[in-house]
Enzyme design. Structure first.
Site, PDB file in Angstrom:
ATOM      1  N   LYS A  74      38.054  -0.963  36.837  1.00  0.00           N
ATOM      2  CA  LYS A  74      38.864  -0.459  37.944  1.00  0.00           C
ATOM      3  C   LYS A  74      39.657  -1.551  38.655  1.00  0.00           C
ATOM      4  O   LYS A  74      40.544  -1.241  39.456  1.00  0.00           O
ATOM      5  CB  LYS A  74      37.978   0.291  38.937  1.00  0.00           C
ATOM      6  CG  LYS A  74      37.348   1.530  38.338  1.00  0.00           C
ATOM      7  CD  LYS A  74      38.399   2.587  38.040  1.00  0.00           C
ATOM      8  CE  LYS A  74      37.781   3.843  37.468  1.00  0.00           C
ATOM      9  NZ  LYS A  74      38.740   4.944  37.362  1.00  0.00           N
TER      10      LYS A  74
HETATM   11  N1  PMP Z   1      32.237   4.468  34.401  1.00  0.00           N
HETATM   12  C1  PMP Z   1      32.183   4.048  35.663  1.00  0.00           C
HETATM   13  C2  PMP Z   1      30.987   3.276  36.121  1.00  0.00           C
HETATM   14  C3  PMP Z   1      33.219   4.332  36.536  1.00  0.00           C
HETATM   15  O1  PMP Z   1      33.154   3.902  37.816  1.00  0.00           O
HETATM   16  C4  PMP Z   1      34.317   5.094  36.071  1.00  0.00           C
HETATM   17  C5  PMP Z   1      35.418   5.444  37.013  1.00  0.00           C
HETATM   18  N2  PMP Z   1      35.197   6.661  37.712  1.00  0.00           N
HETATM   19  C6  PMP Z   1      34.331   5.550  34.745  1.00  0.00           C
HETATM   20  C7  PMP Z   1      33.276   5.188  33.940  1.00  0.00           C
HETATM   21  C8  PMP Z   1      35.395   6.455  34.196  1.00  0.00           C
HETATM   22  O2  PMP Z   1      36.697   5.924  34.133  1.00  0.00           O
HETATM   23  P1  PMP Z   1      37.955   6.829  34.428  1.00  0.00           P
HETATM   24  O3  PMP Z   1      37.933   7.206  35.886  1.00  0.00           O
HETATM   25  O4  PMP Z   1      39.118   5.965  34.089  1.00  0.00           O
HETATM   26  O5  PMP Z   1      37.909   8.056  33.566  1.00  0.00           O
END
Ligand code: PMP
Length: 318
Positions: free
Chosen positions: A42
């Site tokens: 992120k």
């Molecule tokens: N794993 C974790 C620990 C996350 O914080 C996130 C983000 N919500 C994701 C996976 C999934 O990524 P995305 O939001 O890009 O689908």
């Protein structure tokens, strides 16, 4: 000299590692996003959402960034806010751990804690509190769930990295889906380079993405993935195959990953790896890349705590 101008320039170029102990045929490799300076994938979208908002005239010097977030996106935004000179407010439900609140405070964010036991449309809910704040003048809410800069950042950085690191040989890409930004951005980039690339979505049992009906949507424990609504940032047409993974499978695999490969990842990474190992059998002649979004240090009091695992019925995964 090899010196980055600031910490934001240290985002990306995360390593890719072959998981040949956990999968001896050798066709599974992991993209280790915990190597980003804020500890997760992120970081890529935090700075991207801020800079795109600046360009669009939605964010001005002296403004405050407000986002309802429990973790990784909050850190990515808070880190970028420091460098860019914005105030950051993270709105969090009180069920989130104290460590997560403290982490955001450490980055200088203000943390507003809201009650978890109220409906989303209750004015006290974390969603409502963030929406009210965001409507004030001088406040900007990135909203990773609907912000096109989220998938665009993954498309622009992680996608090309994976293509380059595999010399274009990636055949299958596996990722968990939360906002959908990761799978949409990286999956789209890889398919544009080679339409044959198979994109596999990993989804927790209980999440809406693989639920056959509404009564299959229910709470689960793996964090950051799965939803109870369809986010706008997620282009569902990118996903070719889905794997539905239980908490027990995800947590057992998260533990195996550190015991067998020495890689301490979070539970959503263990979930994605469970899906990747299944995909690697189906597509035995292809190179499978699995996305591990964050590291395991955030989960020491949960997945890596034997007592926590036992009381939730996950003793088989110890
Ligand atoms: N794993 C974790 C620990 C996350 O914080 C996130 C983000 N919500 C994701 C996976 C999934 O990524 P995305 O939001 O890009 O689908």
């Amino acid at each position: 000299m090899d010196i980055r101008p600031d910490i934001l320039a240290a985002i990306g170029d995360t390593p890719m590692v072959r998981l040949s102990r956990i999968h001896p045929p050798g066709n599974v490799v992991a993209k280790l996003e915990s190597f980003n300076p804020g500890g997760s994938s992120k970081d890529r979208i935090g700075i991207a959402m801020i800079e795109d908002a600046e360009k669009a005239g939605l964010l001005h010097p002296g403004d405050t960034i407000v986002e309802p977030t429990s973790g990784n996106t909050g850190v990515g935004l808070a880190m970028a806010a420091v460098l860019k000179g914005y105030r950051m407010v993270a709105v969090m439900a009180d069920k989130q751990s104290k460590e997560k609140q403290d982490l955001l405070r450490a980055y200088g964010a203000e943390v507003v804690v809201t009650p978890s036991d109220v409906a989303p449309d209750d004015p006290r809910s974390y969603y409502s509190v963030a929406a009210e704040m965001a409507s004030r003048p001088g406040y900007f809410r990135p909203d990773q769930y609907s912000n096109p800069s989220n998938p665009a950042a993954q498309y622009a950085s992680a996608g090309p990295e994976i293509w380059r690191q595999t010399d274009g040989r990636v055949g299958v890409f596996v990722a968990g889906v939360g906002t959908g930004g990761t799978i949409t951005g990286i999956g789209r980039y890889l398919k544009e380079q080679n339409p044959e690339v198979v994109v596999v979505g990993a989804d927790p049992v209980g999440s809406i993405f693989t639920a056959a009906s509404d009564d299959q949507v229910h709470p689960y424990l793996v964090e950051g993935v799965g939803e109870d609504f369809w986010p706008k940032a997620f282009d569902t047409t990118i996903v070719d195959e889905w794997e539905r993974i239980s908490d027990a499978e995800a947590f057992a695999m998260t533990r195996r990953l550190v015991r067998e490969e020495g890689i301490l990842a979070g539970g959503s990474g263990g979930m994605a790896l469970t899906a990747a190992l299944r995909a690697a059998v189906r597509h035995a002649d292809r190179l499978v890349v699995v996305h591990l979004p964050d590291g395991g240090r955030n989960y020491l009091s949960k997945i890596f705590d034997d007592g926590w695992m036992r009381t939730r019925g996950f003793e088989e995964g110890l």
